[in-house]
Motif scaffolding. Structure first.
Motif, PDB file in Angstrom:
ATOM      1  N   THR A 123      44.952  49.711  45.914  1.00 29.97           N
ATOM      2  CA  THR A 123      45.219  48.338  46.323  1.00 29.97           C
ATOM      3  C   THR A 123      46.716  48.051  46.346  1.00 29.97           C
ATOM      4  OG1 THR A 123      45.043  47.519  44.050  1.00 29.97           O
ATOM      5  CG2 THR A 123      43.013  47.538  45.378  1.00 29.97           C
ATOM      6  N   HIS A 124      47.439  48.689  45.419  1.00 25.32           N
ATOM      7  CA  HIS A 124      48.899  48.610  45.372  1.00 25.32           C
ATOM      8  C   HIS A 124      49.371  49.615  44.323  1.00 25.32           C
ATOM      9  CE1 HIS A 124      47.540  45.848  42.256  1.00 25.32           C
ATOM     10  NE2 HIS A 124      48.756  45.659  41.780  1.00 25.32           N
ATOM     11  N   LEU A 125      50.680  49.720  44.133  1.00 19.87           N
ATOM     12  CA  LEU A 125      51.208  50.821  43.323  1.00 19.87           C
ATOM     13  C   LEU A 125      51.706  50.371  41.957  1.00 19.87           C
ATOM     14  CD1 LEU A 125      52.980  52.997  46.071  1.00 19.87           C
ATOM     15  CD2 LEU A 125      50.617  53.088  45.238  1.00 19.87           C
ATOM     16  N   GLY A 127      51.407  50.115  37.887  1.00 21.49           N
ATOM     17  CA  GLY A 127      50.960  51.149  36.959  1.00 21.49           C
ATOM     18  C   GLY A 127      49.517  51.038  36.505  1.00 21.49           C
ATOM     19  N   ASP A 128      48.980  49.811  36.428  1.00 20.00           N
ATOM     20  CA  ASP A 128      47.599  49.653  35.961  1.00 20.00           C
ATOM     21  C   ASP A 128      46.584  49.975  37.065  1.00 20.00           C
ATOM     22  OD1 ASP A 128      48.733  47.359  37.166  1.00 20.00           O
ATOM     23  OD2 ASP A 128      47.216  46.036  36.286  1.00 20.00           O
ATOM     24  N   HIS A 129      47.065  50.381  38.217  1.00 21.99           N
ATOM     25  CA  HIS A 129      46.181  50.738  39.335  1.00 21.99           C
ATOM     26  C   HIS A 129      46.317  52.205  39.743  1.00 21.99           C
ATOM     27  CE1 HIS A 129      45.141  46.442  40.125  1.00 21.99           C
ATOM     28  NE2 HIS A 129      46.238  46.314  39.397  1.00 21.99           N
ATOM     29  N   ILE A 130      47.454  52.803  39.388  1.00 22.55           N
ATOM     30  CA  ILE A 130      47.721  54.186  39.823  1.00 22.55           C
ATOM     31  C   ILE A 130      47.828  55.175  38.673  1.00 22.55           C
ATOM     32  CG2 ILE A 130      48.909  53.485  41.929  1.00 22.55           C
ATOM     33  CD1 ILE A 130      51.572  54.148  40.368  1.00 22.55           C
ATOM     34  N   ALA A 221      41.396  43.108  44.015  1.00 25.05           N
ATOM     35  CA  ALA A 221      42.458  43.568  43.117  1.00 25.05           C
ATOM     36  C   ALA A 221      43.081  42.410  42.343  1.00 25.05           C
ATOM     37  CB  ALA A 221      43.497  44.379  43.873  1.00 25.05           C
ATOM     38  N   ASP A 222      44.353  42.090  42.629  1.00 34.75           N
ATOM     39  CA  ASP A 222      45.140  41.205  41.768  1.00 34.75           C
ATOM     40  C   ASP A 222      45.365  39.817  42.363  1.00 34.75           C
ATOM     41  OD1 ASP A 222      45.178  43.491  40.290  1.00 34.75           O
ATOM     42  OD2 ASP A 222      47.307  43.374  39.807  1.00 34.75           O
ATOM     43  N   ILE A 223      44.348  39.280  43.030  1.00 37.22           N
ATOM     44  CA  ILE A 223      44.430  37.897  43.524  1.00 37.22           C
ATOM     45  C   ILE A 223      44.435  36.931  42.340  1.00 37.22           C
ATOM     46  CG2 ILE A 223      43.112  36.109  44.767  1.00 37.22           C
ATOM     47  CD1 ILE A 223      44.486  38.043  46.670  1.00 37.22           C
ATOM     48  N   VAL A 224      43.697  37.260  41.273  1.00 35.86           N
ATOM     49  CA  VAL A 224      43.622  36.412  40.067  1.00 35.86           C
ATOM     50  C   VAL A 224      43.905  37.271  38.840  1.00 35.86           C
ATOM     51  CG1 VAL A 224      42.019  35.151  38.562  1.00 35.86           C
ATOM     52  CG2 VAL A 224      42.039  34.689  41.025  1.00 35.86           C
ATOM     53  N   HIS A 225      44.858  36.827  38.015  1.00 32.08           N
ATOM     54  CA  HIS A 225      45.151  37.477  36.727  1.00 32.08           C
ATOM     55  C   HIS A 225      44.695  36.630  35.544  1.00 32.08           C
ATOM     56  CE1 HIS A 225      47.991  39.536  39.412  1.00 32.08           C
ATOM     57  NE2 HIS A 225      47.938  40.530  38.576  1.00 32.08           N
ATOM     58  N   VAL A 226      44.672  35.311  35.718  1.00 35.66           N
ATOM     59  CA  VAL A 226      44.323  34.407  34.613  1.00 35.66           C
ATOM     60  C   VAL A 226      43.071  33.646  35.027  1.00 35.66           C
ATOM     61  CG1 VAL A 226      45.136  32.594  33.052  1.00 35.66           C
ATOM     62  CG2 VAL A 226      46.767  34.211  34.036  1.00 35.66           C
ATOM     63  N   THR A 268      40.190  43.202  39.664  1.00 33.63           N
ATOM     64  CA  THR A 268      40.678  44.138  38.643  1.00 33.63           C
ATOM     65  C   THR A 268      40.783  43.483  37.276  1.00 33.63           C
ATOM     66  OG1 THR A 268      41.981  45.221  40.346  1.00 33.63           O
ATOM     67  CG2 THR A 268      42.582  45.696  38.059  1.00 33.63           C
ATOM     68  N   HIS A 269      41.227  42.197  37.269  1.00 36.64           N
ATOM     69  CA  HIS A 269      41.606  41.569  35.995  1.00 36.64           C
ATOM     70  C   HIS A 269      40.666  40.422  35.620  1.00 36.64           C
ATOM     71  CE1 HIS A 269      45.113  44.108  36.026  1.00 36.64           C
ATOM     72  NE2 HIS A 269      45.493  43.630  37.197  1.00 36.64           N
ATOM     73  N   ILE A 270      39.416  40.516  36.045  1.00 39.43           N
ATOM     74  CA  ILE A 270      38.403  39.521  35.708  1.00 39.43           C
ATOM     75  C   ILE A 270      37.459  40.143  34.690  1.00 39.43           C
ATOM     76  CG2 ILE A 270      36.496  38.159  36.665  1.00 39.43           C
ATOM     77  CD1 ILE A 270      38.133  37.921  39.239  1.00 39.43           C
TER      78      ILE A 270
HETATM   79 ZN   LIG Z   1      47.024  44.730  38.254  1.00 39.65          ZN
END
Ligand SMILES: [Zn+2]
Length: 292
Positions: A123-125, A127-130, A221-226, A268-270
Motif C-alpha cells: 500500500t506504501h513503503l 516500515g509497518d507495511h514493508i 491501509a492508512d486512511i484511519v489511524h485513530v 491496517t490500523h483498526i
Molecule cells: Zn501504517
C-alpha cells in the motif's frame, strides 16, 4: 436391535473428535469468505501511541463528539491481509518485520508458507507495511512479485532518511531478482484486484479493491489511524500523514464512498481483524466491525 456398521462408527468418531480442534483458528488469524475468495486478516502487532504525539491538529478535537472519552494512549494496531483467490495467494502488506511484527508467524500458523505467496501488494513503503518483506536479511517471499505505485518508489528511492533506507533495503532483493512491478494510479493489478489511489498519507499511498462473485472489500491501509476520532471527524489529522491536507481530502472521499456504496473495508490500523463497514452517522461516520 441393529449393530452399528464400522463405517458409521468411524464417521461418528471423526465427527466427535476432529472438528473441535479444526474450528479453532490460530491466535491473530481471522478468515472470511468474499465470494469465491478467502480473506485472511493477520495480526502483526498491538501498539499504542499517546494522542498528543499522534494528532497533528489538536484544535480540531474541540468539535469532535466523544473526543474527551477517546482512549489515550490510542491503540495503533498493525495488520496485514491475505487474499486466497483459489488460483493465487496474494499478501497485502507485510507488517513490521523482525523482531516486532508477527505477520510471517501468523501466515505460517494459518497454513500459508511464505514460499506459496505469489504476489505481495504494497500500500506504501512505511516500515509497518514493508518490514516483513525481509526475514533474516533475505527475501521472505522468494516466489512473489511485489507490486507498488510508481509515485511511492519514486519518492522513497530519492530520499535519504531512515525510512527511505529501510524501504530501499526491503525492496533490494526483490529488485535484484526482477520481482518488482510498478503501476500507475487506478489499475487492474491481478484478476479480482484493482488499485485505488489514496494519496496524501504518502505520495503513492494506495488501497486495493478486491472483488469476487459480486462481493467487494477495499483494503484501504492508512486512511484511519485513530479509530476513536477519525471516523466521527475525518478532519482530524495525524503526524504520520506526509501531506496532511491531501490526506484529509482522501480520507473524506474514501469514507463517503465506503458509506454510500456499502462495500467491506479492511484497515491496517483498526482493531483486529480490522474488517467492517463504514456507516454515515451525524456529521461524520462510524465503524461497524464485521459481526462473525
Ligand atoms: Zn501504517
Amino acid at each position: 436391535m441393529r449393530a452399528i456398521s464400522p463405517l458409521v462408527a468411524m464417521v461418528a468418531t471423526m465427527f466427535l473428535t476432529a472438528p473441535a480442534q479444526a474450528a479453532e483458528p490460530p491466535a491473530g488469524v481471522h478468515k472470511m469468505k468474499l465470494g469465491d475468495f478467502t480473506i485472511v486478516a493477520l495480526q502483526d502487532a498491538l501498539n499504542s501511541r499517546p494522542l498528543a504525539g499522534l494528532i497533528a491538529n489538536p484544535g480540531e478535537l474541540a468539535g469532535t463528539p466523544g473526543a474527551a472519552a477517546a482512549p489515550d494512549p490510542s491503540p495503533l494496531p498493525v495488520a496485514a491481509f491475505l487474499v486466497d483467490t483459489g488460483k493465487q495467494t496474494v499478501l497485502i502488506d507485510t507488517g513490521l518485520g523482525d523482531p516486532a511484527g508477527k505477520t510471517l508467524a501468523r501466515l505460517r500458523a494459518a497454513g500459508y508458507a511464505p514460499e506459496r505467496i505469489g504476489a505481495v501488494l504494497l500500500t506504501h513503503l512505511h516500515g509497518d507495511h514493508i518490514g516483513g518483506l525481509l526475514e533474516g536479511g533475505k527475501a521472505a517471499f522468494p516466489q512473489a512479485q511485489v507490486y507498488v505505485n510508481r509515485r511511492e518508489t519514486a519518492y522513497w528511492l530519492a530520499a535519504d532518511n531512515a525510512g527511505a533506507q529501510k524501504a530501499k533495503a526491503a525492496l533490494a532483493p526483490y529488485q535484484a531478482a526482477g520481482r518488482v512491478t510498478l503501476f500507475d494510479g487506478a489499475a487492474a493489478i491481478l484478476p479480482g484486484i484493482a488499485s485505488s489511489p489514496a494519496y496524501g498519507h504518502t505520495p503513492g499511498h494506495t488501497g486495493y479493491m478486491i472483488e469476487s462473485a459480486g462481493r467487494r472489500l477495499l483494503m484501504w491501509a492508512d486512511i484511519v489511524h485513530v479509530q476513536a476520532l477519525q471516523f466521527v471527524n475525518p478532519n482530524v489529522s495525524v503526524n504520520f500523514d506526509i501531506d496532511k491536507a491531501e490526506a484529509r481530502e482522501t480520507r473524506k472521499a474514501f469514507l463517503a464512498d465506503a458509506a454510500a456504496r456499502g462495500y467491506l473495508v479492511a484497515g491496517t490500523h483498526i482493531a483486529f481483524p480490522g474488517i467492517g463497514h463504514v456507516r454515515a452517522a451525524g456529521a461524520g461516520y462510524r465503524w461497524e466491525p464485521l459481526a462473525e
